[in-house]
Design a protein around this motif. Structure first.
Motif, PDB file in Angstrom:
ATOM      1  N   ASP A   1     105.520 -45.733  35.397  1.00 22.53           N
ATOM      2  CA  ASP A   1     104.274 -46.198  36.002  1.00 22.53           C
ATOM      3  C   ASP A   1     103.140 -46.128  34.981  1.00 22.53           C
ATOM      4  O   ASP A   1     102.982 -45.130  34.276  1.00 22.53           O
ATOM      5  CB  ASP A   1     103.939 -45.331  37.226  1.00 22.53           C
ATOM      6  CG  ASP A   1     102.698 -45.821  37.942  1.00 22.53           C
ATOM      7  OD1 ASP A   1     102.800 -46.758  38.739  1.00 22.53           O
ATOM      8  OD2 ASP A   1     101.609 -45.250  37.686  1.00 22.53           O
TER       9      ASP A   1
ATOM     10  N   ASP B   1     100.788 -43.188  35.522  1.00 22.99           N
ATOM     11  CA  ASP B   1     101.419 -41.925  35.131  1.00 22.99           C
ATOM     12  C   ASP B   1     101.430 -41.791  33.613  1.00 22.99           C
ATOM     13  O   ASP B   1     101.219 -40.702  33.074  1.00 22.99           O
ATOM     14  CB  ASP B   1     102.854 -41.854  35.662  1.00 22.99           C
ATOM     15  CG  ASP B   1     102.898 -41.677  37.169  1.00 22.99           C
ATOM     16  OD1 ASP B   1     101.868 -41.271  37.736  1.00 22.99           O
ATOM     17  OD2 ASP B   1     103.951 -41.944  37.785  1.00 22.99           O
TER      18      ASP B   1
ATOM     19  N   TYR C   1      94.497 -46.914  45.801  1.00 28.83           N
ATOM     20  CA  TYR C   1      95.800 -46.884  46.486  1.00 28.83           C
ATOM     21  C   TYR C   1      95.594 -47.037  47.992  1.00 28.83           C
ATOM     22  O   TYR C   1      94.539 -46.698  48.527  1.00 28.83           O
ATOM     23  CB  TYR C   1      96.524 -45.570  46.212  1.00 28.83           C
ATOM     24  CG  TYR C   1      96.908 -45.357  44.767  1.00 28.83           C
ATOM     25  CD1 TYR C   1      98.092 -45.885  44.263  1.00 28.83           C
ATOM     26  CD2 TYR C   1      96.096 -44.626  43.907  1.00 28.83           C
ATOM     27  CE1 TYR C   1      98.451 -45.693  42.939  1.00 28.83           C
ATOM     28  CE2 TYR C   1      96.442 -44.429  42.581  1.00 28.83           C
ATOM     29  CZ  TYR C   1      97.631 -44.962  42.101  1.00 28.83           C
ATOM     30  OH  TYR C   1      97.979 -44.771  40.799  1.00 28.83           O
TER      31      TYR C   1
ATOM     32  N   ARG D   1     102.153 -43.710  45.301  1.00 27.25           N
ATOM     33  CA  ARG D   1     103.327 -44.331  44.689  1.00 27.25           C
ATOM     34  C   ARG D   1     103.907 -45.357  45.652  1.00 27.25           C
ATOM     35  O   ARG D   1     103.736 -45.262  46.856  1.00 27.25           O
ATOM     36  CB  ARG D   1     104.396 -43.297  44.334  1.00 27.25           C
ATOM     37  CG  ARG D   1     104.965 -42.521  45.511  1.00 27.25           C
ATOM     38  CD  ARG D   1     105.897 -41.417  45.048  1.00 27.25           C
ATOM     39  NE  ARG D   1     106.372 -40.593  46.140  1.00 27.25           N
ATOM     40  CZ  ARG D   1     107.470 -40.832  46.840  1.00 27.25           C
ATOM     41  NH1 ARG D   1     108.202 -41.892  46.550  1.00 27.25           N
ATOM     42  NH2 ARG D   1     107.847 -40.029  47.817  1.00 27.25           N
TER      43      ARG D   1
ATOM     44  N   SER E   1     102.566 -54.028  44.029  1.00 33.14           N
ATOM     45  CA  SER E   1     103.025 -52.729  44.502  1.00 33.14           C
ATOM     46  C   SER E   1     102.739 -52.603  45.992  1.00 33.14           C
ATOM     47  O   SER E   1     101.773 -53.176  46.507  1.00 33.14           O
ATOM     48  CB  SER E   1     102.313 -51.603  43.749  1.00 33.14           C
ATOM     49  OG  SER E   1     102.533 -50.350  44.367  1.00 33.14           O
TER      50      SER E   1
END
Length: 678
Positions: free
Chosen positions: A301, A304, A632, A638, A647
């Protein structure tokens, strides 16, 4: 059951009398008031908020006495239920106190990892399973134990399972059964297709046909597809890593061996040759070598990898070499000691504090609260798996009555499906207004979810009455409703959400209301960005309107972001959109300086003001001191790539003004969320 779930409810008619107790906890406290042993608790809380705040503010609320008369009126387990409603993050130490008082302290102390005893309990037909936990790798311990038992490199065969490794594993097991060697199959959770074959192999192992010295060792993280038969008939072991930075460093230094010297020498020689080509240390090259080459393949990612690179840059820096005892945290207790001997490093490590402050890792002190909340959630989720949700517990109603009432309550509040034909007629597809298409597509997605929820609830009611058969899927819906969770049948058709059932339903109804108002009154001046099913389509629509208006290719466009002080906007902007509904995690928005700032203690999230998303050519975007903040849909942070290439969780990265460098907020883990998990 209330301790594990917090009860089930949709609306709370009682207003929260405080500004320090979050809404989720207040709702649970009101539901707790309905249980016989806690009658009057809500009224007492309203009249004695100052006394209850002392418990809320306590550093150890699990040891704090409840305001009279509840401290003497309730038993230990009932006090835990109250603790859940006041300080959810301190349930784990509260449970430890409860176990200590009821059973004794030895039941909360982890036993030492004893591999010889586990081995003694096994024989050639019983596998030995290491249940893996993050940060713990039993391989080194197993290899040393095998060597001590006379099963060195010639009699021990290890294989990491993955694609195409199944036939090799079967061959190794067949040879081991005949010759009495040990076989180690690592990472069984990654070989889902091989698990049925493993189950058959273990089932066919018999003492008569198996060499007595043969042992099958397996390592796996908990996985649904792991064979139950193998799990039941095996010796199971786990070795959780110690908590705290100090204990983990000591464990690394005490591991046997610390590192394979031959491997280290082989790596050191080419690295030394590389460094000898330069007069000074090449920090960027070392950073790339470690972050991209060593870890890059495992950290896929982008966000990350950004975090990993920022952490590594804290250690791969010139100051570490040039400044004696370079500190890694503001307290100065954690630094790079100017030592060379093993014993000197051990002495320094043992002098570190037992409890690690979050600031050591660059995080805010609130990170401790979030960590504790996650531990509590994990404890309750794991315990719920062992419980019978259909047991009525202390509730006055039977489980069937509870489910029927909740289903009826939800069904009464669900609006009819959106009329797509009317929407298409009122908001036709036009070249200049892409938002019309966004609205109709959103209605289609919400209609599908709305139909799923309505149908499943009606079928549950029929199944309770005995009119239809209670299928496995409906039984799962009932179980989820009794435990206050979103049914899996809904989640298959739903947008991502980590909310409990009551909050999810309210959030779902708010989204439907947002779209209905758009349908009735026309496009709003401000958009609830969190209310979209597919947020990326809305953002693309905003850019597409701009691209068609100014005849610019859309792939050349980006967004600029302006955080606004106002909350009322009589008309929409000429270009771009006003959005609201985001939450800051890990920081707060300072309205006085209009920049990112540090979070207040015990305030985990902050509401983001209205933001003006301004489309412009990427080449026209001006460099400013900002933090590139990921957005997000949920706090899980995630997701997976969907068929659209987007995503399922990550939305977009927004630029927020900040005086602090990017690395400061990256270490803080700052992100924006479309919804909270409460």
């Amino acid at each position: 059951m209330f301790l594990l779930t917090g009860g089930v409810g949709l609306d709370n008619p009682n207003p929260n009398p405080t500004d320090w107790l979050v809404g989720k906890c207040w709702d649970e406290l009101c539901r707790l008031n309905d249980l016989p042993n806690f009658a009057g608790l809500m009224d007492h809380f309203k009249k004695n908020t100052a006394e209850w705040k002392k418990m809320f503010d306590s550093s150890e609320p699990q040891n704090h006495r409840l305001p009279a008369p509840w401290d003497t009126k309730l038993n230990l387990i009932q006090k835990l239920v109250v603790l859940r409603c006041i300080r959810f993050d301190k349930i784990v130490p509260g449970v430890q106190n409860f176990v200590t008082d009821m059973l004794g302290k030895k039941y909360i102390e982890p036993p030492p990892f004893d591999l010889p005893s586990s081995f003694a309990d096994s024989h050639c037909c019983i596998p030995l399973i290491f249940v893996l936990t993050p940060g713990a790798d039993p391989t080194a311990v197993l290899l040393k134990f095998a060597d001590d038992q006379g099963f060195g490199a010639a009699r021990l065969f290890s294989l990491s399972l993955g694609q195409g490794q199944g036939p090799i594993a079967i061959r190794l097991i067949d040879e081991g059964v005949k010759n009495g060697t040990w076989v180690v199959l690592q990472n069984c959770h990654l070989a889902k297709s091989f698990m049925p074959s493993l189950e058959r192999i273990c089932e066919n192992l018999t003492p008569d046909s198996t060499h007595p010295d043969f042992r099958l060792w397996l390592t796996s993280y908990p996985a649904d597809h792991f064979p139950v038969l193998v799990l039941q008939n095996s010796v199971k072991m786990t070795n959780e890593p110690p908590k705290g930075l100090k204990n983990n460093i000591i464990r690394s230094y005490l591991s046997d061996p610390i590192s394979d010297l031959e491997w280290f020498e082989n790596c050191k020689q080419p690295l030394q040759m590389f460094l000898n080509d330069y007069e000074d240390i090449q920090y960027d090259a070392l950073l790339y070598l470690t972050g991209e080459c060593n870890y890059g393949g495992r950290v896929t990612d982008d966000w990350d990898r950004r975090c990993l690179g920022t952490i590594l840059a804290k250690f791969y820096c010139r100051e570490l070499v040039e400044i004696p005892e370079f500190p890694f945290d503001p307290s100065g207790k954690y630094f790079c000691p100017d030592k060379t001997e093993y014993d000197e490093f051990m002495t320094y490590t043992r002098s570190l504090p037992l409890i690690t402050n979050p600031e050591v890792f660059g995080m805010h002190e609130n990170a401790d609260i979030m960590k504790d909340q996650q531990e509590t959630s994990l404890l309750f989720t794991s315990t719920l798996l062992t419980q019978d949700a259909m047991s009525s517990g202390s509730s006055a109603k039977s489980p069937d009555e509870v489910v029927n009432d909740v289903a009826e309550d939800i069904l009464c509040r669900l609006p009819p499906n959106f009329d797509r034909d009317a929407a298409n007629e009122k908001f036709p597809v036009t070249y200049s207004q892409s938002m019309n298409t966004v609205l109709v597509q959103e209605m289609t997605r919400f209609n599908l979810l709305l139909t799923t929820i309505r149908t499943s609830l009606k079928n549950v009611q029929k199944a309770i009455k005995g009119q239809i058969v209670m299928s496995v899927d409906l039984e799962q819906v009932v179980t989820n409703m009794l435990t206050g969770k979103i049914p899996g049948m809904w989640m298959k058709k739903s947008y991502p959400s980590l909310k409990p059932l009551g909050s999810y339903v309210n959030d779902f109804l708010a989204r439907l209301s947002f779209l209905q108002k758009w349908m009735d009154e026309g496009a709003p001046t401000t958009f609830w960005i969190s209310g979209f099913f597919f947020t990326q389509a809305f953002l693309t629509g905003a850019q597409q309107n701009y691209a068609r208006k100014y005849t610019i290719p859309i792939d050349l466009l980006s967004f600029d972001y302006e955080v606004l002080k106002g909350t009322q906007f009589p008309e929409a902007p000429a270009d771009g959109v006003y959005v609201y509904g985001l939450f800051l995690d890990g920081a707060r928005w300072n309205m006085s300086i209009m920049e990112l700032d540090e979070s207040y203690p015990k305030v985990l999230y902050d509401t983001v003001p209205y933001i003006w998303l301004k489309p412009l050519k990427r080449s026209d975007l001006q460099e400013k001191p900002t933090y590139r903040c990921p957005v997000y849909k949920t706090s899980e942070r995630r997701g997976v790539l969907s068929t659209t290439g987007h995503s399922t969780n990550f939305v977009i990265a927004m630029l927020l003004p900040s005086r602090q460098p990017q690395s400061h907020w990256i270490m803080r883990g700052v992100a924006m969320l479309c919804q909270l998990s409460q």
